[in-house]
Enzyme design. Structure first.
Site, PDB file in Angstrom:
ATOM      1  N   ASP A  54       0.821  -1.209   0.000  1.00  0.00           N
ATOM      2  CA  ASP A  54       0.000   0.000   0.000  1.00  0.00           C
ATOM      3  C   ASP A  54       0.856   1.261   0.000  1.00  0.00           C
ATOM      4  OD1 ASP A  54      -2.344  -1.475   0.047  1.00  0.00           O
ATOM      5  OD2 ASP A  54      -2.484  -1.470   2.238  1.00  0.00           O
ATOM      6  N   TYR A 111       6.298 -10.210   6.658  1.00  0.00           N
ATOM      7  CA  TYR A 111       6.195  -8.778   6.934  1.00  0.00           C
ATOM      8  C   TYR A 111       6.641  -8.495   8.367  1.00  0.00           C
ATOM      9  CZ  TYR A 111       3.387  -7.593   2.773  1.00  0.00           C
ATOM     10  OH  TYR A 111       2.955  -7.363   1.494  1.00  0.00           O
TER      11      TYR A 111
END
Length: 251
Positions: A54, A111
């Site tokens: 994002d 992540y």
């Protein structure tokens, strides 16, 4: 003439980019790299990434591929880094064969989300400053274990109706104390949904600050309902840190 397929291992600071994927009006990482490769090879190239990130999210180890009728030489790595801006770096170039695919061949993605608790101008772009509540680290660890129990993540997904399946297999889920001022959440899975990691962090913070209890959390996750709280955390603390492939050793 048959096309060659090349894998790029890269890293980027996502601060000024509107995510990985090409946008109609805004600058993206994918567009920036595609233009650079096209310039070097004098050929229209679109690089395909291992997944979306994002706006404002970073990647310390990301993979993409492209196909070209031209064979790249030993100067390609140097040349492409000269053309790219300072916030994107190509680390390696690989040839895994014509069928290798950066997105579909990935078996595991990792992540990490970073917090710091004392204001620090050198961390502001790469970590989330959180002076608001005291985070109970034991509760964070419990939340990480609870999240790992699930394989359906509709409540923690943005635009869940766009997915045929919200199933994700979580391999790792844990919090780590970096030092007295910094912590991070590490999570690895076969796939992630839109905004899923930032919402996993957000719900963990709610639990660790007693603004949600585990009974409520489990009830919503069990019935795949909807959280009423705002869950998504700011993007700058999030990094894609590793992607694994059957033909490439992980870090």
């Amino acid at each position: 003439m048959a096309k060659q397929r090349y894998f790029l291992e890269l890293a980027y600071d996502g601060t000024k980019y509107h995510g990985w994927q090409i946008q109609l009006k805004d600058i993206s990482v994918q567009e920036t790299i595609s233009k650079a490769v096209s310039k070097i090879l004098s050929e229209e190239i679109t690089v395909i990434g291992c997944g979306r990130t994002d706006t404002g999210v970073h990647a310390s180890r990301y993979f993409a591929h492209f196909s070209s009728i031209k064979e790249i030489n030993e100067n390609f790595l140097y040349n492409i880094n000269c053309v790219l801006p300072k916030d994107i770096s190509i680390i390696n170039v690989y040839d895994f064969g014509p069928e290798a695919h950066a997105r579909y061949d990935a078996t595991k993605r990792t992540y990490a989300y970073y917090f710091h608790f004392n204001k620090n101008p050198f961390l502001e772009r790469y970590s989330t400053y959180y002076p608001f509540y005291t985070l109970n680290f034991k509760v964070l660890q419990k939340a990480a274990k609870e999240l790992k129990r699930y394989d359906q993540f509709k409540p923690l997904c943005r635009y869940s109706t766009k997915y045929k399946s919200t199933n994700c297999r979580i391999f790792e889920s844990r919090w780590e104390q970096i030092d007295e001022n910094r912590i991070r959440y590490v999570v690895a899975a076969n796939r992630f949904l839109r905004s899923m990691v930032r919402r996993m962090v957000g719900v963990s913070v709610l639990l660790a600050t007693s603004r949600m209890d585990f009974k409520t959390f489990n009830e919503i996750m069990d019935r795949q309902g909807e959280f009423r709280h705002k869950l998504s955390m700011p993007p700058q603390g999030l990094f894609l840190e590793d992607v694994e492939y059957p033909y490439l050793k992980s870090q």
